[in-house]
Design a protein around this motif. Structure first.
Motif, PDB file in Angstrom:
ATOM      1  N   VAL A  31       0.877  -1.164   0.000  1.00 36.16           N
ATOM      2  CA  VAL A  31       0.000   0.000   0.000  1.00 36.16           C
ATOM      3  C   VAL A  31       0.916   1.216   0.000  1.00 36.16           C
ATOM      4  O   VAL A  31       1.741   1.374   0.895  1.00 36.16           O
ATOM      5  N   VAL A  32       0.766   2.043  -1.037  1.00 33.19           N
ATOM      6  CA  VAL A  32       1.656   3.191  -1.235  1.00 33.19           C
ATOM      7  C   VAL A  32       0.819   4.455  -1.263  1.00 33.19           C
ATOM      8  O   VAL A  32      -0.196   4.524  -1.959  1.00 33.19           O
ATOM      9  N   SER A  33       1.246   5.456  -0.514  1.00 33.97           N
ATOM     10  CA  SER A  33       0.489   6.707  -0.487  1.00 33.97           C
ATOM     11  C   SER A  33       1.141   7.752  -1.379  1.00 33.97           C
ATOM     12  O   SER A  33       2.360   7.804  -1.507  1.00 33.97           O
ATOM     13  N   GLY A  34       0.303   8.559  -2.018  1.00 35.33           N
ATOM     14  CA  GLY A  34       0.768   9.700  -2.790  1.00 35.33           C
ATOM     15  C   GLY A  34       1.312   9.397  -4.160  1.00 35.33           C
ATOM     16  O   GLY A  34       1.954  10.245  -4.764  1.00 35.33           O
ATOM     17  N   THR A  35       1.063   8.203  -4.726  1.00 32.13           N
ATOM     18  CA  THR A  35       1.614   7.886  -6.041  1.00 32.13           C
ATOM     19  C   THR A  35       0.603   8.032  -7.162  1.00 32.13           C
ATOM     20  O   THR A  35       0.965   8.131  -8.316  1.00 32.13           O
TER      21      THR A  35
ATOM     22  N   HIS B  70      -2.161  -2.183  -9.994  1.00 30.10           N
ATOM     23  CA  HIS B  70      -2.396  -1.216  -8.925  1.00 30.10           C
ATOM     24  C   HIS B  70      -3.833  -0.722  -8.971  1.00 30.10           C
ATOM     25  O   HIS B  70      -4.484  -0.715 -10.009  1.00 30.10           O
ATOM     26  N   LEU B  71      -4.306  -0.306  -7.799  1.00 30.41           N
ATOM     27  CA  LEU B  71      -5.697   0.090  -7.628  1.00 30.41           C
ATOM     28  C   LEU B  71      -5.749   1.317  -6.724  1.00 30.41           C
ATOM     29  O   LEU B  71      -5.306   1.249  -5.579  1.00 30.41           O
ATOM     30  N   PRO B  72      -6.287   2.450  -7.215  1.00 31.24           N
ATOM     31  CA  PRO B  72      -6.442   3.620  -6.339  1.00 31.24           C
ATOM     32  C   PRO B  72      -7.497   3.348  -5.269  1.00 31.24           C
ATOM     33  O   PRO B  72      -8.506   2.677  -5.523  1.00 31.24           O
ATOM     34  N   VAL B  73      -7.285   3.873  -4.088  1.00 32.51           N
ATOM     35  CA  VAL B  73      -8.208   3.657  -2.982  1.00 32.51           C
ATOM     36  C   VAL B  73      -9.570   4.282  -3.268  1.00 32.51           C
ATOM     37  O   VAL B  73     -10.589   3.799  -2.781  1.00 32.51           O
ATOM     38  N   GLY B  74      -9.616   5.299  -4.099  1.00 35.17           N
ATOM     39  CA  GLY B  74     -10.865   5.983  -4.402  1.00 35.17           C
ATOM     40  C   GLY B  74     -11.910   5.127  -5.089  1.00 35.17           C
ATOM     41  O   GLY B  74     -13.094   5.457  -5.063  1.00 35.17           O
TER      42      GLY B  74
ATOM     43  N   GLU C 133      -3.450  10.222  -4.127  1.00 38.00           N
ATOM     44  CA  GLU C 133      -4.143   9.316  -3.220  1.00 38.00           C
ATOM     45  C   GLU C 133      -3.384   7.999  -3.069  1.00 38.00           C
ATOM     46  O   GLU C 133      -2.473   7.705  -3.812  1.00 38.00           O
ATOM     47  N   THR C 134      -3.818   7.232  -2.119  1.00 33.39           N
ATOM     48  CA  THR C 134      -3.189   5.957  -1.810  1.00 33.39           C
ATOM     49  C   THR C 134      -3.569   4.906  -2.848  1.00 33.39           C
ATOM     50  O   THR C 134      -4.671   4.926  -3.382  1.00 33.39           O
ATOM     51  N   GLU C 135      -2.635   3.982  -3.106  1.00 30.99           N
ATOM     52  CA  GLU C 135      -2.868   2.893  -4.058  1.00 30.99           C
ATOM     53  C   GLU C 135      -2.479   1.562  -3.440  1.00 30.99           C
ATOM     54  O   GLU C 135      -1.552   1.483  -2.641  1.00 30.99           O
TER      55      GLU C 135
END
Length: 169
Positions: A80-84, A98-102, A89-91
């Protein structure tokens, strides 16, 4: 102050600074014992059949093949990576996907006891699945993205509570 970028070095450093959770789905250490035992048995059989090559060559070659196969099986990272993402937002990254948290509508832990049901008749053929048999629990991530035909992700991970906490943070 100007930052000097050296290709992957700066990308790796930037990604490492924003990682909330990381886990590699390696095979258990005890899998290496039967892997090398099987390689040894096959090498012995090769030595019985082909006597024109030195005896040690099949053992070395098949030992390297066994090590490469076990390393390849455990190559997948869950992180889980934030700001990419484009909007910071976190992914969730699973291997190269990869999947954005949104776009996550719901997420839940799938315990080891419910794993066979989740991978059985209930499994949607359009789902994104990363299953590793040697990892007990999984996480279920239901998507809410009209542009994506994938209904949910089903991912093996050893610490689903930590992954879900990193996604919700």
């Amino acid at each position: 102050m100007h930052e000097i970028t050296l290709g992957r070095v700066s990308e790796t450093r930037a990604a490492a600074d924003s990682v909330r959770y990381r886990e590699r789905l390696r095979v258990p250490w005890w899998w290496w014992l039967p892997g090398f035992a099987l390689a040894g048995i096959i090498a012995f059989e090769v030595n019985l059949g082909i006597q024109s090559i030195p005896m040690w060559i099949p053992f070395v070659v098949l030992g390297l093949v066994a090590a490469a196969a076990l390393t390849w099986l455990g190559r997948v990272d869950v992180r889980v990576v934030s700001g990419t993402a484009p909007h910071g937002e976190t992914e969730l990254w699973v291997g190269a996907a990869h999947l954005p948290v949104g776009v996550i509508a719901r997420s839940a832990e799938v315990p080891k006891s419910a794993k066979s049901a989740a991978l059985g008749r209930q499994l949607d053929p359009a789902a994104f699945v990363v299953h590793r048999a040697w990892v007990g629990p999984m996480i279920l991530i239901v998507l809410d993205d009209p542009d994506d035909p994938t209904p949910y992700w089903l991912i093996s991970c050893r610490r689903p509570d930590r992954v879900l906490a990193a996604l919700n943070a």
